[in-house]
Design a protein around this motif. Structure first.
Motif, PDB file in Angstrom:
ATOM      1  N   LYS A 374      43.688  38.218  44.179  1.00  0.00           N
ATOM      2  CA  LYS A 374      43.662  39.573  43.535  1.00  0.00           C
ATOM      3  C   LYS A 374      43.551  39.257  41.996  1.00  0.00           C
ATOM      4  O   LYS A 374      44.751  39.439  41.380  1.00  0.00           O
ATOM      5  CB  LYS A 374      45.161  40.352  43.843  1.00  0.00           C
ATOM      6  N   SER A 375      42.502  38.995  41.464  1.00  0.00           N
ATOM      7  CA  SER A 375      42.263  38.662  40.146  1.00  0.00           C
ATOM      8  C   SER A 375      42.215  40.127  39.250  1.00  0.00           C
ATOM      9  O   SER A 375      42.665  39.774  38.181  1.00  0.00           O
ATOM     10  CB  SER A 375      41.168  37.921  39.916  1.00  0.00           C
ATOM     11  N   ARG A 377      44.720  41.881  38.911  1.00  0.00           N
ATOM     12  CA  ARG A 377      45.873  42.039  38.501  1.00  0.00           C
ATOM     13  C   ARG A 377      46.063  41.546  36.968  1.00  0.00           C
ATOM     14  O   ARG A 377      47.096  42.118  36.127  1.00  0.00           O
ATOM     15  CB  ARG A 377      47.046  41.317  39.211  1.00  0.00           C
ATOM     16  N   TYR A 378      45.450  40.818  36.553  1.00  0.00           N
ATOM     17  CA  TYR A 378      45.754  39.912  35.329  1.00  0.00           C
ATOM     18  C   TYR A 378      45.177  41.046  34.210  1.00  0.00           C
ATOM     19  O   TYR A 378      45.404  40.720  33.169  1.00  0.00           O
ATOM     20  CB  TYR A 378      44.886  38.813  35.128  1.00  0.00           C
ATOM     21  N   SER A 379      44.215  41.706  34.576  1.00  0.00           N
ATOM     22  CA  SER A 379      43.607  42.388  33.594  1.00  0.00           C
ATOM     23  C   SER A 379      44.230  43.665  33.219  1.00  0.00           C
ATOM     24  O   SER A 379      43.938  44.329  32.257  1.00  0.00           O
ATOM     25  CB  SER A 379      41.856  42.875  33.967  1.00  0.00           C
ATOM     26  N   HIS A 380      45.256  43.905  34.030  1.00  0.00           N
ATOM     27  CA  HIS A 380      46.093  45.300  33.690  1.00  0.00           C
ATOM     28  C   HIS A 380      46.991  44.903  32.616  1.00  0.00           C
ATOM     29  O   HIS A 380      47.904  43.888  32.921  1.00  0.00           O
ATOM     30  CB  HIS A 380      46.680  45.786  35.028  1.00  0.00           C
TER      31      HIS A 380
END
Lengths: 544, 301
Positions: A374-375, A377-380
């Motif tokens: 679930k990458s 997630r990092y951009s949030h």
């Protein structure tokens, strides 16, 4: 008499001190002198207190030995026994020479260590001043934990200290002085002797062989300076010279062995500019030299050899054990040039010339790829999920059309941008004390308080921190030693509070009205008091 | 000497999100987008008037595009005579200013005219506008004469709320600005924006949330007109305390202490044996059970 409990190393009778006859006793830890016929010692000095000893020169009638103490005083002993005075004096001197260095190191070292630590670390120095000088804790407690730490560090750093090298001019420094008629006087100090031994191990060997069996020290050095080994032209070496062997040994060791890289050919270097022919005419190296060239080459050879020995002496100390191996390997490598015994440096050089690292196949370490499910997630960002203002599509359409209408007839009207009342209220908000400027007042406490108050506060913190560290390290209290220490630290803290903290608080209360600078220190000390009381009550309960 | 003046470039990024402004116009009709644009124009004129060598750029940050209101591609500095006939402002204003104002007005009209409503694009493209501003600054700094210095800053006039999806781009822009020594100032009209607070803190700019929108121009002139050098001499609003806490990946709560997966560096607020991002299994060793020490009974004498 105190002497009975100590071991007496040497007793010398008929020694006068201050015009009184007596006996000199050298014991394991001190030197003492008692007058004739009396039981007690009038003069007694610990070896640790003696800085150095001096003897009267050989030619004088009185044979004396003087002891200079660290404090500056000196005591003189006059050896009055007619027959054995010189022997006695020398025996005493030799014994002292052996004993003094042992004690010197021990006593001074600690004091020096402490001084050095205080000088190097200004924070430590300040702490020392705050705690010990004002008698909050005693000096022993202060040094108790510190000396152990630092002696370990220092020992480690001592091993890495560099050796002092030898000056290449040490032989020239001897500087003979003419002694009236045709004689030369050389002044040899122990430093020069050491340099000679380190540079020319052959001479050291000769010294070990001949002194003191065959020659005295003086005779050895006289022969040394007389020998042509020392002098410029080593041409006449036919005489009965103990140093002729040294000369032969030196010649054996060729200069080229210093160069460890067998790929470098020193003999092919020539000191020639491009003469006629611009280098195309290859003239064979002329092997016959004139007489002048010969003597020059001899001197140059000696200079090179001397420099090589000086450099080698510097390296020799470091590689004490591997020294023998490397020297033999280098000489062997030159004499037996077989493939089996190639010196490793040659191999490395050849290897470097043949291979390029970049052109090899890559054989890096195998890595595992990162597998992210679930990458997104990092951009949030760290924006907490809020309930969004939900707009219906009708809302959106309405808003957009409203704006489009408004802007389609937009004409900048810059003379009526703002009313004066709005402007003045904005200015009020932005002035100091206004709505928007509130946060500023609290941040200037470091500007309110002067720098010396700040630095005093820092010192208080360091001192309190030190005391609290000692206090808290006593827990859990297992041994009676720790119990004592806890009680002592408690009293130390109380003393610190009364002598240092309270005056400081009063001082800042007089000068500043509402700043609470010492709250935190008070809290820390209070926490320590609470712990102490809790421990004390528990101990009482356990005892009853 | 004119050539030795330090050039100061101000890029104003105005948030013209039509959806937000349209809704706002219905709530508070006394402060509209026109008034906001007027205030920005006054600020721009003041900046140009301060020093001859000051430069200006204005970017409108829309929800569909970021558009340069000034300078325009279609306008060249020498074109003044051509425009004179149409835009004869008879008030004797400095020509550069009058031309600039007209240009800005025209561009914003065109921008709004070509707005198309799309339901899913409701957020202001602020990160993109900032990136365009940085590119413009970079381009201008390359066009300088040898020996000329340029100091640049970006002023963001923000209206709508933050968009969490732009976080990565935003942070990249902020760090790029920091590397380029570009200040980012922020003047926020409505709700506090954490991203802009971070931007101002990292680049060294000023963040201000104004209580009165009608006095916008006063705030702009008082706080944001002075240069970075001049600000140290003035008494300005103090910096805001920025919340740098991270948000956990599972609930998006802001946490101070949490668990971090050592493989993928994702942050969690609770321990779980498998990291949900990279599916690595973790074992925590349980504390060993100590055998109770048998107390030796002292023989009572």
């Amino acid at each position: 008499m105190a002497a009975l409990s100590e071991e007496v190393l040497l007793v010398v009778k008929r020694v006068r001190q201050r015009k009184q006859d007596g006996t000199l006793y050298l014991m394991t830890e001190r030197i003492a002198w008692g007058p004739e016929g009396k039981d007690r010692f009038t003069v007694s000095h610990l070896y640790a207190d003696i800085r150095c000893q001096k003897i009267s020169p050989d030619g004088k009638a009185k044979i004396q030995l003087q002891l200079v103490l660290h404090t500056g005083e000196s005591t003189t002993f006059h050896f009055a026994n007619e027959s054995t005075a010189l022997k006695d004096r020398d025996a005493a001197k030799d014994l002292l020479q052996q004993l003094l260095p042992k004690f010197k190191k021990k006593a001074n070292k600690e004091l020096e260590e402490k001084n050095r630590m205080l000088q190097e670390d200004p924070v430590l120095f300040q702490l020392y001043k705050d705690l010990v000088v004002s008698q909050v804790i005693s000096a022993e407690e202060f040094w108790a934990s510190r000396l152990k730490l630092n002696s370990v560090d220092h020992a480690l750093s001592n091993n890495n200290k560099q050796e002092v090298g030898i000056s290449a001019a040490f032989l020239a420094d001897i500087r003979p002085q003419t002694d009236g008629c045709n004689g030369l006087k050389y002044n040899l100090t122990s430093d020069i002797i050491e340099s000679i031994f380190r540079t020319y191990p052959a001479v050291k060997q000769k010294y070990a062989e001949n002194v003191p069996h065959n020659l005295t020290e003086k005779e050895f050095w006289t022969r040394f300076f007389q020998s042509h080994y020392f002098h410029r032209d080593r041409i006449n070496t036919g005489q009965q010279d103990i140093f002729s062997e040294c000369a032969k040994q030196d010649e054996k060791v060729s200069h080229l062995s210093c160069v460890k890289n067998p790929m470098v050919d020193l003999m092919s270097l020539e000191d020639k500019t491009l003469d006629e022919g611009y280098g195309s005419l290859t003239a064979l190296p002329n092997s016959s030299k004139t007489v002048k060239e010969n003597s020059n080459s001899a001197i140059i050879k000696r200079f090179n050899h001397h420099s090589a020995m000086v450099l080698a002496a510097g390296l020799r100390k470091v590689e004490a054990s591997s020294d023998q191996a490397s020297e033999t390997s280098s000489t062997d490598g030159n004499s037996r040039d077989s493939d089996f015994f190639q010196p490793p440096i040659k191999k490395v050089k050849l290897q470097e010339a043949i291979e390029y690292e970049d052109l090899q196949n890559e054989s890096g370490p195998k890595t595992i790829a990162l597998n992210l499910k679930k990458s997104d997630r990092y951009s949030h960002g760290p924006v907490p999920l809020q309930s969004h203002h939900y707009s219906t599509s009708q809302d959106i359409i309405n808003s957009v059309s409203c704006i489009q209408e408004e802007i389609s007839c937009y004409k900048p009207c810059l003379t009526r941008v703002m009313s004066s009342s709005a402007a003045s209220s904005a200015i009020t908000a932005l002035s100091p004390g206004g709505v928007l400027m509130q946060a500023g007042a609290q941040q200037t406490i470091s500007q309110l308080v002067s720098t010396d108050v700040q630095s005093e506060l820092k010192h208080l913190y360091t001192a309190a921190g030190e005391l609290l560290r000692h206090f808290w390290s006593c827990f859990p209290v297992n041994t009676p030693f720790l119990e004592e220490k806890v009680v002592k630290m408690q009293s130390n803290l109380e003393r610190f509070q009364s002598t240092k903290l309270h005056p400081f608080q009063e001082k800042i209360q007089r000068e500043y009205l509402s700043t609470n600078l010492t709250n935190h220190v008070e809290e820390m000390i209070q926490a320590a008091y609470n712990k102490f009381h809790a421990w004390q009550t528990r101990r009482m309960l356990r005892k009853t | 000497m004119a050539s030795e003046d330090e050039i100061s470039l101000l890029v104003i990024v105005v948030d013209v999100n039509p959806i937000w402004w349209g809704q706002h116009a219905q709530r508070e009709p006394e402060f509209t987008l026109s008034k906001c644009l007027d205030a920005v124009m006054v600020m721009a004129n003041s900046h140009l008037v301060m020093t001859r060598s000051n430069k200006l750029a204005i970017i409108a940050s829309h929800c569909q595009e970021s558009h340069f209101l000034y300078p325009s591609k279609h306008w060249k500095a020498g074109d003044v005579t051509g425009d004179d006939a149409s835009s004869g402002s008879g008030d004797g204003k400095y020509e550069l200013l009058s031309v600039a104002n007209d240009l800005i007005a025209e561009e914003i009209r065109n921008l709004m005219a070509r707005t198309q409503v799309k339901g899913h694009q409701t957020d202001t493209l602020l990160a993109g506008s900032l990136a365009k501003a940085l590119c413009y600054i970079h381009r201008i700094s390359k066009e300088l004469d040898a020996g000329q210095d340029m100091k640049s800053r970006i002023l963001v006039v923000k209206a709508a709320e933050d968009c969490a999806l732009q976080y990565m781009n935003f942070m990249n822009v902020i760090f790029a600005a920091q590397k380029q020594n570009v200040l980012i100032d922020a003047c926020v009209l409505d709700s506090d924006s954490g991203l802009l607070q971070q931007a101002c803190d990292i680049t060294g700019g000023l963040y201000l949330r104004i209580p009165q929108k009608t006095a916008l121009v006063q705030y702009l002139l008082w706080v944001f007109l002075p240069d970075a050098d001049q600000r140290s001499q003035l008494v300005l609003p103090p910096p805001v305390h920025v919340d740098y806490r991270a948000a956990c990946f599972c609930h998006r709560n802001l946490i101070e202490i949490g668990y971090v997966c050592s493989v993928c560096l994702s942050i969690f607020c609770n321990f779980s044996p498998i990291c949900t991002t990279c599916e690595t299994a973790f074992k925590i060793p349980l504390p060993q059970m100590m055998k109770p020490k048998k107390k030796k009974l002292k023989a009572a004498n």
